[in-house]
Design a protein around this motif. Sequence first.
Motif, PDB file in Angstrom:
ATOM      1  N   GLY A 102      55.147  25.629  56.474  1.00 24.86           N
ATOM      2  CA  GLY A 102      54.193  25.012  57.394  1.00 24.86           C
ATOM      3  C   GLY A 102      54.256  25.545  58.813  1.00 24.86           C
ATOM      4  N   ALA A 103      54.934  26.706  59.016  1.00 28.00           N
ATOM      5  CA  ALA A 103      55.140  27.223  60.381  1.00 28.00           C
ATOM      6  C   ALA A 103      53.912  27.877  60.995  1.00 28.00           C
ATOM      7  N   MET A 104      52.913  28.178  60.169  1.00 30.73           N
ATOM      8  CA  MET A 104      51.705  28.795  60.735  1.00 30.73           C
ATOM      9  C   MET A 104      50.833  27.722  61.378  1.00 30.73           C
ATOM     10  N   GLY A 105      50.724  27.788  62.696  1.00 30.26           N
ATOM     11  CA  GLY A 105      49.893  26.827  63.415  1.00 30.26           C
ATOM     12  C   GLY A 105      48.463  27.312  63.517  1.00 30.26           C
ATOM     13  N   GLU A 106      47.633  26.521  64.163  1.00 31.47           N
ATOM     14  CA  GLU A 106      46.221  26.876  64.308  1.00 31.47           C
ATOM     15  C   GLU A 106      46.082  28.216  65.034  1.00 31.47           C
TER      16      GLU A 106
END
Length: 137
Positions: A102-106
């Motif tokens: 889940g480390a990929m942010g917007e």
Amino acid sequence: MKKILLLVFACLALGLMATGCGGDDEPNSGGSSADQPAEEPSAAAGPAEDAVEVSMEGIAFNPPKVTVKKGGTVTWTNDESVGHDVTKTDGPGPDFSSGDPGAMGEGDTYEQTFDTAGEIAYVCTVHPSMTGAITVK
Ligand SMILES: [Cu+2]
């Protein structure tokens, strides 16, 4: 009574003749249906390209299935505020992952090159139903 039966037969005969005339429309329907199946698969899977882009939006990969040429790259972009990741689950070639779950942010992107032909499956580990597939050829 017999006259009624004759009338019924006469109507049936006329009806069959009318149906027979209607049957002449068949060549039209046959011609159009033969063209469509050839277009639908290419629109769904897409042609093999050197570079393919996949969006992460609505807790889903879009498009969920892509085709890339051997040696080509796939670039994922997170287009929503929910954190995602890209993690290989099956298929030929080396394992890959965009990093921590889940480390990929917007707005974040992740790029991966594919050198081995075959079918590769991947998932976003924080959203198990968020899966995708890559065909390398
Ligand atoms: Cu996700």
